[in-house]
Design an enzyme around this catalytic site. Structure first.
Site, PDB file in Angstrom:
ATOM      1  CB  CYS A 236      -0.021   2.059   3.984  1.00 13.35           C
ATOM      2  SG  CYS A 236      -1.695   1.441   3.764  1.00 13.35           S
TER       3      CYS A 236
ATOM      4  CB  CYS B 229      -0.937  -0.024   1.212  1.00 12.99           C
ATOM      5  SG  CYS B 229      -1.874   1.497   1.460  1.00 12.99           S
TER       6      CYS B 229
END
Length: 305
Positions: free
Chosen positions: A42, A39
């Protein structure tokens, strides 16, 4: 998330979550970050979360990260549909969704609001509460007339928390009351070398107490000053000197009577020295002290009556 009906892996996941997230959240505000290695957003958010958590560590904020690929069961319990997903947890319960707060300023704004509403302590808070208890104990013992024991307690607190102004101030006042003036002066020098302590009003009170006690006379000298003040009531310098000595010797009522008498006769004598000395005594004793409150009323009646 009870373990009833869960398989072994799910039970292990629950136990990990309990130890790593729920237990810390009982006293701290936990930033719970659901993320994954693949991600990109993230990874971009991680440095922001880590910095904010570090900045707020002393306020009881900690960061916990949950890898959704490794902890799918936990993620499902929080109904995580996309990542990054970030929650704030306190005492095991989500108290805010932080997902939309992507900048440092946004996160801090939300955390400030939460910390103002929640009884968050954390390790720092617990340590601070413990220090406060020891300081209160020292003050109680000092007020009870045992300055030696109080000095021992305050000395230990200074070692535990060198930046705690109340501990330094209490130590100085306890040493003064125990008659250990040189040690009190050394303690004051140490405290004044610490900027956070030196600027605290509590140290000002201790400094006043030390200044008033430093020239404590012996019984013979006090008797001579008393006699001179009694023989020459119009000699305000003599009465002023006696008032200083009387307070240093523990006769604060006598000291106040002499200073108030000077003020009643000539409030501007020696550029208001009698009033200034009385105010210094008030600071040394403590503005909330019952004797100070009563004596301030006497002063007010003279000045404004």
């Amino acid at each position: 998330m009870a373990s009833l009906g869960l398989n072994i892996d799910e039970q292990k996941a629950v136990e990990r979550f309990r130890k790593e997230v729920v237990e810390p959240s009982m006293t701290s505000l936990v930033i719970l970050d659901f993320w994954a290695e693949w991600c990109g957003p993230c990874k971009a958010l991680t440095p922001v979360l880590e910095k904010v958590a570090a900045d707020y560590a002393d306020k009881g904020v900690v960061l916990a990260k949950i890898n959704v690929d490794e902890e799918q069961f936990i993620a499902s319990q929080f109904q995580v549909r996309s990542i990054p997903t970030v929650y704030a947890l306190f005492q095991g319960q989500p108290v805010a969704d932080l997902t939309s707060a992507r900048s440092e300023s946004q996160l801090k704004q939300v955390l400030d609001q939460l910390l103002a509403q929640l009884p968050v302590g954390g390790a720092a808070g617990e340590a601070k509460a413990e220090i406060a208890q020891f300081v209160a104990m020292g003050e109680e013992i000092l007020a009870g007339g045992d300055p030696e024991r109080a000095a021992g307690i305050f000395s230990q607190v200074v070692e535990m928390a060198p930046e705690e102004p109340a501990a330094h101030a209490g130590l100085i006042r306890a040493l003064v009351e125990a008659g250990r003036i040189e040690e009190a002066q050394a303690a004051l020098a140490l405290a004044e070398g610490l900027p956070a302590v030196a600027a605290d009003p509590a140290l000002g009170q201790a400094k006043s107490a030390l200044a008033l006690q430093a020239a404590r006379p012996d019984d013979g000298a006090l008797a001579a000053l008393r006699a001179r003040a009694a023989e020459s009531p119009s000699d305000f310098a003599a009465r002023f000197a006696f008032a200083e000595a009387a307070f240093a010797a523990g006769e604060r009522d006598t000291a106040a009577d002499e200073l108030l008498a000077i003020i009643a006769a000539d409030r501007d004598w020696n550029e208001g020295s009698a009033k200034a000395k009385l105010l210094q005594i008030f600071e040394a004793v403590g503005l909330e002290d019952a004797w100070v409150v009563a004596t301030r009323r006497r002063l007010s009646r003279l000045l404004f009556g």
